[in-house]
Design a protein around this motif. Structure first.
Motif, PDB file in Angstrom:
ATOM      1  N   ALA A 230       8.071  16.256  50.158  1.00 12.37           N
ATOM      2  CA  ALA A 230       9.409  16.670  50.582  1.00 12.37           C
ATOM      3  C   ALA A 230      10.452  16.230  49.567  1.00 12.37           C
ATOM      4  CB  ALA A 230       9.720  16.083  51.958  1.00 12.37           C
ATOM      5  N   LYS A 231      10.252  15.027  49.046  1.00 15.42           N
ATOM      6  CA  LYS A 231      11.193  14.499  48.055  1.00 15.42           C
ATOM      7  C   LYS A 231      11.133  15.335  46.772  1.00 15.42           C
ATOM      8  CE  LYS A 231      12.864   9.958  46.761  1.00 15.42           C
ATOM      9  NZ  LYS A 231      12.649   8.509  46.925  1.00 15.42           N
ATOM     10  N   ARG A 283      20.035  10.758  50.968  1.00 16.78           N
ATOM     11  CA  ARG A 283      20.129   9.293  51.014  1.00 16.78           C
ATOM     12  C   ARG A 283      20.458   8.802  52.415  1.00 16.78           C
ATOM     13  NH1 ARG A 283      20.402   5.072  47.414  1.00 16.78           N
ATOM     14  NH2 ARG A 283      20.193   6.517  45.647  1.00 16.78           N
ATOM     15  N   LEU A 284      19.865   7.674  52.758  1.00 18.44           N
ATOM     16  CA  LEU A 284      20.140   6.989  54.016  1.00 18.44           C
ATOM     17  C   LEU A 284      20.951   5.733  53.723  1.00 18.44           C
ATOM     18  CD1 LEU A 284      19.624   6.482  57.087  1.00 18.44           C
ATOM     19  CD2 LEU A 284      17.538   5.275  56.413  1.00 18.44           C
ATOM     20  N   LEU A 285      22.109   5.635  54.353  1.00 12.68           N
ATOM     21  CA  LEU A 285      22.949   4.440  54.245  1.00 12.68           C
ATOM     22  C   LEU A 285      22.690   3.597  55.483  1.00 12.68           C
ATOM     23  CD1 LEU A 285      25.189   2.826  52.813  1.00 12.68           C
ATOM     24  CD2 LEU A 285      26.863   4.225  54.064  1.00 12.68           C
ATOM     25  N   GLU A 286      22.069   2.461  55.266  1.00 10.60           N
ATOM     26  CA  GLU A 286      21.611   1.617  56.365  1.00 10.60           C
ATOM     27  C   GLU A 286      22.435   0.333  56.385  1.00 10.60           C
ATOM     28  OE1 GLU A 286      17.526  -0.864  57.402  1.00 10.60           O
ATOM     29  OE2 GLU A 286      17.501   0.669  55.853  1.00 10.60           O
ATOM     30  N   LEU A 429      23.996  12.793  53.252  1.00  7.28           N
ATOM     31  CA  LEU A 429      24.073  11.347  53.460  1.00  7.28           C
ATOM     32  C   LEU A 429      23.929  11.070  54.948  1.00  7.28           C
ATOM     33  CD1 LEU A 429      24.664   8.443  52.440  1.00  7.28           C
ATOM     34  CD2 LEU A 429      27.087   8.919  52.861  1.00  7.28           C
ATOM     35  N   SER A 430      22.839  10.418  55.313  1.00  6.04           N
ATOM     36  CA  SER A 430      22.682  10.018  56.712  1.00  6.04           C
ATOM     37  C   SER A 430      22.955   8.524  56.823  1.00  6.04           C
ATOM     38  CB  SER A 430      21.281  10.362  57.221  1.00  6.04           C
ATOM     39  OG  SER A 430      20.293   9.881  56.350  1.00  6.04           O
ATOM     40  N   MET A 431      23.473   8.117  57.990  1.00  2.55           N
ATOM     41  CA  MET A 431      23.857   6.713  58.167  1.00  2.55           C
ATOM     42  C   MET A 431      23.286   6.195  59.483  1.00  2.55           C
ATOM     43  SD  MET A 431      27.783   6.694  56.794  1.00  2.55           S
ATOM     44  CE  MET A 431      28.519   7.246  58.326  1.00  2.55           C
ATOM     45  N   THR A 432      22.867   4.957  59.477  1.00  2.00           N
ATOM     46  CA  THR A 432      22.380   4.353  60.714  1.00  2.00           C
ATOM     47  C   THR A 432      22.787   2.897  60.798  1.00  2.00           C
ATOM     48  OG1 THR A 432      20.443   3.883  62.087  1.00  2.00           O
ATOM     49  CG2 THR A 432      20.111   3.806  59.700  1.00  2.00           C
ATOM     50  N   ALA A 433      23.167   2.492  62.009  1.00  3.21           N
ATOM     51  CA  ALA A 433      23.469   1.087  62.266  1.00  3.21           C
ATOM     52  C   ALA A 433      22.261   0.399  62.896  1.00  3.21           C
ATOM     53  CB  ALA A 433      24.680   0.965  63.185  1.00  3.21           C
ATOM     54  N   ASP A 449      16.199   8.289  49.751  1.00  2.00           N
ATOM     55  CA  ASP A 449      16.618   7.111  49.007  1.00  2.00           C
ATOM     56  C   ASP A 449      17.454   6.271  49.962  1.00  2.00           C
ATOM     57  OD1 ASP A 449      15.525   7.865  46.442  1.00  2.00           O
ATOM     58  OD2 ASP A 449      17.067   9.415  46.394  1.00  2.00           O
ATOM     59  N   ILE A 450      17.386   4.962  49.823  1.00  2.00           N
ATOM     60  CA  ILE A 450      18.038   4.095  50.808  1.00  2.00           C
ATOM     61  C   ILE A 450      19.040   3.158  50.143  1.00  2.00           C
ATOM     62  CG2 ILE A 450      17.657   2.254  52.514  1.00  2.00           C
ATOM     63  CD1 ILE A 450      15.065   3.599  53.281  1.00  2.00           C
ATOM     64  N   SER A 451      20.225   3.083  50.728  1.00  2.00           N
ATOM     65  CA  SER A 451      21.242   2.107  50.337  1.00  2.00           C
ATOM     66  C   SER A 451      21.454   1.153  51.503  1.00  2.00           C
ATOM     67  CB  SER A 451      22.569   2.801  50.000  1.00  2.00           C
ATOM     68  OG  SER A 451      22.440   3.601  48.846  1.00  2.00           O
ATOM     69  N   LEU A 452      21.608  -0.126  51.200  1.00  2.00           N
ATOM     70  CA  LEU A 452      21.733  -1.142  52.243  1.00  2.00           C
ATOM     71  C   LEU A 452      23.092  -1.825  52.193  1.00  2.00           C
ATOM     72  CD1 LEU A 452      18.259  -2.924  51.889  1.00  2.00           C
ATOM     73  CD2 LEU A 452      18.882  -1.129  53.503  1.00  2.00           C
ATOM     74  N   LEU A 453      23.687  -1.998  53.370  1.00  2.65           N
ATOM     75  CA  LEU A 453      24.888  -2.824  53.503  1.00  2.65           C
ATOM     76  C   LEU A 453      24.453  -4.120  54.178  1.00  2.65           C
ATOM     77  CD1 LEU A 453      27.585  -0.239  54.692  1.00  2.65           C
ATOM     78  CD2 LEU A 453      27.041  -0.967  52.366  1.00  2.65           C
ATOM     79  N   LYS A 454      24.307  -5.173  53.386  1.00  2.00           N
ATOM     80  CA  LYS A 454      23.746  -6.419  53.904  1.00  2.00           C
ATOM     81  C   LYS A 454      24.808  -7.418  54.356  1.00  2.00           C
ATOM     82  CE  LYS A 454      19.492  -6.189  51.187  1.00  2.00           C
ATOM     83  NZ  LYS A 454      18.634  -6.871  50.208  1.00  2.00           N
TER      84      LYS A 454
END
Length: 698
Positions: A230-231, A283-286, A429-433, A449-454
């Motif tokens: 898929a990617k 991309r997933l913004l987690e 851009l998908s986002m999840t809390a 692809d994943i981006s993290l807000l730590k």
């Protein structure tokens, strides 16, 4: 018989059992062959009765003697009692409330009985042992071996499944092995025919483990192939090229009343770099609750709009869509009043430009969108279902993306313009809390692809979380009243809208009546639930924001994104009825300002397992740690939708095994490098395409 034969057409099953089997997802003969054991009982040790000791787990072989049945009226029990005798001694055996066994025992003189040996007043005995008539024409199925225990359902026992699968196993010869031969050889896996025999009726525990490892690897391998394909497919598409305007972005950031965290800066940079590429971002913004995902999305939207393309922002609820509209309208309106923003939901359509807001008709706002007059469109799933057409859609942002299905996302993605011969695919851009454990990020979300807000924004205090037992409820109310006297606000979350005797859970309407007339009668109490009309929900939330309502009684509609900085109390009734991730979301609705905030978890449950699970929330402030814990106790199928792939329950446990996942991913990479379209492996390709269709890969 073919492997595709419906189970109702199998002579030994029939229509009655076929209906029951469907509850287990078993419709065809092949489904039954691939219904794997959840565990095993090792009854392979056959011991002389004279050598038995208390707590032995064994099989005994002998002659059945003295079968009788008696009834204990006081306990409403029927007890079948017998003795099994071999050359060394005899052993008493009992079955409770299984009267049918009496006739079976009388007709089977020589038997195998398997179970745990207990010690009672009359000496050693076995209670409810597994039983089987000793036969010379076949190996034992239920005793005298490693015995499989299957996931079952009402009317389908593990014993019934053993018999059915044992009779079906010869047809394993017809199963085509989708795994490449070189991979089976390299990994030292048993061929599929042997593996099916070993996983159902292994000669020993080692054989069972070898077969299980093969099938666990195989399922993860399929998912990895589906994700990587898929990617790769996405990389062959073309997207609007969004040029990053760093000068504009810095100016925008300087206009904000806060500073970005390091994680926000890093994630924003990753997204802007993706947007510059000729193929679509996926991309997933987690990020944890309150970590600031919305402003990262706003930076991406700003650059998209500057380049001349539209942005669509989808929220999971109308309440949250309106909240985003109000917040982003304020942010963009102050920075650049020429950016047009619209809210489009089933119950609300508003348009904002140059400091002015107006309500527009459905058709008028749709025309503005299709004409390209609206830069930023905020809505719910209605954007994907209501015939909305975009002139130049460059970016799709989906908040809490696991709440939207593939069809909804695809419907929205297809509403873009065309360029030359090939359709432009918008950046996504998908986002999840809901923080996703690393193992699942490599599998279920492996195409993203994943981006993290730590980090959390500065200046916030940790929310103090307490379990409140029934006897301390009054004290909790008094504490809340003290907070209300300081001018603060509170949420009270309940599981249901109306009372249900079946679930015995708190009802929102019932709780509203109780609190508004009782403990909080001196304050304004509001009620919010999903069945209300959009206008009513908006009015309630507006009153909460303006502190006209001090206590809001609500169902789980407040779970996602509701932002009331003045609220310092989150009280959850029936906390045991919610998952940990959901409870963490509730807690995230408070502690969004400088004031100390509190989360009270109320439960009437005495279950130690339940209390242990809820107690985990009191110890963990970090959603990532909590997600790992929740995964370990509840499983990936329940939490993250792995069941959509048709993945067997036993294999879902492997979704916590990072080493196995990385091994499967490496093998999938290597195979796709040699054969990207899987032309040499038709059975494998078919299985992978099934997963691509069932899961969120598109």
């Amino acid at each position: 018989m073919e492997l595709s034969t419906p189970v109702e057409n199998i002579k030994t099953i029939g229509s009655v059992y076929a209906k029951r089997l469907k509850k287990l997802g078993i419709k065809e003969a092949k489904d039954l062959l691939f219904h794997f054991p959840s565990r095993y009982e090792d009854y392979s040790k056959i011991s002389p009765i004279g050598e038995l000791k208390k707590d032995d787990v064994v099989t005994v072989r002998g002659k059945i003697m003295h079968v009788s049945e008696r009834r204990v009226y006081r306990k409403n029990l029927r007890i079948v009692e017998a003795y099994i005798e071999d050359r060394t001694d005899s052993l008493r055996v009992v079955w409770f409330n299984q009267s049918y066994i009496k006739s079976y025992l009388n007709n089977s003189s020589h038997m195998l009985l398997a179970g745990t040996v207990s010690l009672g007043k009359e000496g050693l005995y076995m209670s409810n042992p597994t039983y089987e008539t000793e036969r010379t024409d076949r190996a034992p199925v239920h005793a005298g071996r490693v015995v499989p225990i299957y996931p079952a359902t009402r009317g389908i026992t593990s014993r019934w499944l053993r018999n059915a699968i044992y009779q079906l196993l010869p047809h394993a010869e017809n199963v085509q092995d989708p795994m490449p031969k070189h991979l089976i050889s390299d990994k030292k896996f048993p061929p599929i025919k042997n593996a099916l025999q070993q996983i159902h009726f292994p000669g020993n525990q080692k054989q069972a483990e070898e077969a299980r490892r093969r099938f666990e690897f195989e399922e993860i391998f399929y998912i990895q192939l589906a994700a990587l394909r898929a990617k790769a497919d996405m990389q062959r598409e073309i997207s609007p090229k969004i040029k990053s305007d760093i000068k504009l972005t810095k100016k925008f950031l300087n206009s904000l009343p806060f500073k970005l965290t390091d994680s926000q800066k890093k994630s924003s940079w990753q997204i802007l770099k993706d947007l510059e590429k000729p193929n679509p971002m996926n991309r997933l913004l987690e990020g944890d609750v309150g970590s600031g995902k919305t402003i990262v999305a706003a930076i991406a939207a700003l650059n998209t709009i500057k380049t001349g393309f539209q942005t669509a922002y989808m929220a999971p609820t109308e309440i949250l869509a309106e909240q985003h509209f109000l917040n982003l309208r304020k942010i963009f309106g102050e920075f650049n009043p020429n950016i047009s923003i619209a809210l489009y939901t089933r119950g609300n359509r508003r348009y904002f430009l140059k400091g002015k807001e107006e309500d527009l008709s459905k058709e008028k706002i749709k025309k503005h969108i299709s004409d390209g007059k609206i830069d930023f469109i905020i809505g719910t799933h209605t954007l994907a279902q209501d015939g909305v057409k975009f002139k130049k859609l460059g970016l799709i942002v989906v908040d809490e993306q696991h709440r939207f299905g593939v069809k909804q996302r695809a419907a929205l993605a297809k509403k873009e313009g065309r360029t030359g011969k090939k359709e432009l695919i918008p950046n996504f851009l998908s986002m999840t809390a809901t923080p996703i454990p690393r193992s699942l990020a490599l599998t279920i979300y492996g195409d993203l692809d994943i981006s993290l807000l730590k980090e959390m924004p500065g200046g916030r205090k940790k929310v103090i979380t307490k379990i409140v037992p029934p006897q301390k409820r009054t004290a909790a109310y008094e504490f809340i009243k003290d907070e209300l006297k300081k001018g603060r606000q509170a949420f009270v979350v309940v599981p249901l809208i109306e009372y249900s005797e079946k679930l015995e859970a708190k009802s929102a309407k019932e709780e509203y009546e109780k609190l508004s007339k009782g403990p909080f009668s001196d304050y304004a109490v509001g009620l919010l639930h999903g069945k209300m009309k959009a206008e009513e929900k908006e009015r309630i939330m507006r009153d909460v924001k303006e502190n006209k309502i001090q206590v809001l009684v609500s169902t789980s509609v407040v779970e996602v994104g509701i932002d009331i900085p003045n609220a310092t109390i989150m009280m959850v009734e029936g906390a045991d009825r919610f998952g940990l991730a959901q409870l963490h979301q509730f807690r995230g609705r408070v502690g969004r300002d400088k004031h100390q905030s509190y989360c009270f978890l109320l439960t009437d449950s005495n279950s130690q397992n339940t209390l242990h699970r809820v107690r985990a929330l009191t110890k963990a402030q970090n959603g990532f740690d909590l997600a790992e814990y929740d995964l370990s106790i509840r499983g990936a199928g329940e939490l993250y939708g792995a069941r959509q792939s048709g993945m067997p329950d036993f294999a879902m446990a492997s979704l916590t095994n990072v080493a196995l996942i990385e091994e499967a991913r490496e093998s999938a990479h290597a195979l796709l490098e040699k054969d990207p379209k899987l032309k040499k492996w038709p059975e494998l390709k078919e299985r992978v395409e099934q997963i691509q269709n069932k899961m969120h890969f598109e």
